[in-house]
Design a protein around this motif. Sequence first.
Motif, PDB file in Angstrom:
ATOM      1  N   ALA A  80      14.608  10.896 -13.799  1.00 42.91           N
ATOM      2  CA  ALA A  80      13.547   9.972 -13.874  1.00 42.91           C
ATOM      3  C   ALA A  80      12.783   9.847 -12.417  1.00 42.91           C
ATOM      4  N   ALA A  81      13.528   9.760 -11.452  1.00 43.02           N
ATOM      5  CA  ALA A  81      13.159   9.540 -10.258  1.00 43.02           C
ATOM      6  C   ALA A  81      12.224  10.488  -9.429  1.00 43.02           C
ATOM      7  N   VAL A  82      12.811  11.785  -9.729  1.00 46.99           N
ATOM      8  CA  VAL A  82      12.084  12.969  -9.647  1.00 46.99           C
ATOM      9  C   VAL A  82      10.816  13.375 -10.100  1.00 46.99           C
ATOM     10  N   LEU A  83      11.009  13.001 -11.564  1.00 51.47           N
ATOM     11  CA  LEU A  83       9.676  13.058 -12.469  1.00 51.47           C
ATOM     12  C   LEU A  83       8.485  12.011 -12.111  1.00 51.47           C
ATOM     13  N   LEU A  84       8.869  10.907 -11.673  1.00 47.12           N
ATOM     14  CA  LEU A  84       7.899   9.802 -11.435  1.00 47.12           C
ATOM     15  C   LEU A  84       7.502  10.252  -9.739  1.00 47.12           C
ATOM     16  N   ALA A  85       8.434  10.777  -9.162  1.00 49.41           N
ATOM     17  CA  ALA A  85       7.825  11.159  -7.443  1.00 49.41           C
ATOM     18  C   ALA A  85       6.713  12.206  -7.781  1.00 49.41           C
ATOM     19  N   ALA A  92       4.995  12.867 -10.403  1.00 50.04           N
ATOM     20  CA  ALA A  92       3.810  12.354 -10.950  1.00 50.04           C
ATOM     21  C   ALA A  92       2.918  11.702 -10.077  1.00 50.04           C
ATOM     22  N   ALA A  93       3.700  10.860  -9.213  1.00 51.82           N
ATOM     23  CA  ALA A  93       2.827  10.237  -8.080  1.00 51.82           C
ATOM     24  C   ALA A  93       2.234  11.170  -7.151  1.00 51.82           C
ATOM     25  N   LEU A  94       2.885  12.433  -6.699  1.00 50.68           N
ATOM     26  CA  LEU A  94       2.279  13.308  -5.937  1.00 50.68           C
ATOM     27  C   LEU A  94       0.975  13.966  -6.642  1.00 50.68           C
ATOM     28  N   LEU A  95       1.003  14.130  -7.892  1.00 52.14           N
ATOM     29  CA  LEU A  95       0.069  14.933  -8.614  1.00 52.14           C
ATOM     30  C   LEU A  95      -1.193  13.755  -8.765  1.00 52.14           C
ATOM     31  N   THR A  96      -0.900  12.560  -8.784  1.00 52.55           N
ATOM     32  CA  THR A  96      -1.909  11.363  -9.061  1.00 52.55           C
ATOM     33  C   THR A  96      -2.375  11.148  -7.820  1.00 52.55           C
ATOM     34  N   GLY A  97      -1.607  11.313  -6.777  1.00 55.47           N
ATOM     35  CA  GLY A  97      -2.206  10.944  -5.485  1.00 55.47           C
ATOM     36  C   GLY A  97      -3.354  12.173  -5.009  1.00 55.47           C
ATOM     37  N   TYR A  98      -3.013  13.222  -5.234  1.00 56.78           N
ATOM     38  CA  TYR A  98      -4.007  14.237  -5.221  1.00 56.78           C
ATOM     39  C   TYR A  98      -5.285  13.948  -5.887  1.00 56.78           C
ATOM     40  N   ARG A  99      -4.954  13.480  -7.323  1.00 56.19           N
ATOM     41  CA  ARG A  99      -6.487  13.190  -7.880  1.00 56.19           C
ATOM     42  C   ARG A  99      -7.131  12.071  -7.368  1.00 56.19           C
ATOM     43  N   VAL A 100      -6.403  11.238  -6.707  1.00 55.68           N
ATOM     44  CA  VAL A 100      -7.021  10.050  -6.241  1.00 55.68           C
ATOM     45  C   VAL A 100      -7.845  10.708  -5.095  1.00 55.68           C
ATOM     46  N   LEU A 101      -7.138  11.418  -4.190  1.00 52.83           N
ATOM     47  CA  LEU A 101      -7.727  11.701  -2.876  1.00 52.83           C
ATOM     48  C   LEU A 101      -9.048  12.934  -3.166  1.00 52.83           C
ATOM     49  N   ALA A 102      -8.734  13.778  -4.383  1.00 55.13           N
ATOM     50  CA  ALA A 102      -9.760  14.810  -4.230  1.00 55.13           C
ATOM     51  C   ALA A 102     -10.673  14.580  -5.569  1.00 55.13           C
ATOM     52  N   ALA A 145       5.286   0.920 -11.414  1.00 58.13           N
ATOM     53  CA  ALA A 145       6.014  -0.278 -12.728  1.00 58.13           C
ATOM     54  C   ALA A 145       7.117   0.564 -13.187  1.00 58.13           C
ATOM     55  N   SER A 146       6.854   1.795 -13.528  1.00 55.37           N
ATOM     56  CA  SER A 146       8.034   2.597 -14.285  1.00 55.37           C
ATOM     57  C   SER A 146       9.169   2.856 -13.205  1.00 55.37           C
ATOM     58  N   GLY A 147       8.923   3.239 -12.021  1.00 52.37           N
ATOM     59  CA  GLY A 147       9.750   3.235 -11.133  1.00 52.37           C
ATOM     60  C   GLY A 147      10.668   2.090 -10.897  1.00 52.37           C
ATOM     61  N   LEU A 148      10.016   0.775 -10.760  1.00 54.23           N
ATOM     62  CA  LEU A 148      10.771  -0.248 -11.066  1.00 54.23           C
ATOM     63  C   LEU A 148      11.582  -0.486 -12.249  1.00 54.23           C
ATOM     64  N   ALA A 149      11.387  -0.089 -13.274  1.00 56.04           N
ATOM     65  CA  ALA A 149      12.074  -0.242 -14.489  1.00 56.04           C
ATOM     66  C   ALA A 149      13.213   0.581 -14.486  1.00 56.04           C
ATOM     67  N   VAL A 150      12.928   1.598 -14.097  1.00 55.59           N
ATOM     68  CA  VAL A 150      14.192   2.674 -13.871  1.00 55.59           C
ATOM     69  C   VAL A 150      15.063   2.039 -12.999  1.00 55.59           C
TER      70      VAL A 150
END
Length: 86
Positions: A8-13, A15-25, A44-49
């Motif tokens: 779950a942590a790897v998948l969330l990380a 997802a965060a990297l891909l979303t960070g790219y979307r925010v920047l680009a 929030a999902s990371g905190l829930a995990v």
Amino acid sequence: MTIVAMVAAVLLASAALLTGYRVLAGPSTLDRVVGVDSLVAITASGLAVWAAYSNDATVLPGIVALALVGFLGSAAVSRFRVRDDR
């Protein structure tokens, strides 16, 4: 449970990297707003995990606060946003 939390942590990380790219680009303001809202949901999902992994419920108010801030931030930006010039 450790393997599930690590997956779950790897998948969330990732997802965060891909979303960070979307925010920047992001070509428009709304793309960036959706990206930031997604980052808040991923956090929030990371905190829930973490809460499920550690059997610690003290982070639950943080999850609720993140959900509230994410919703209010998205609602405010969508209400007062200025059109992008193309």
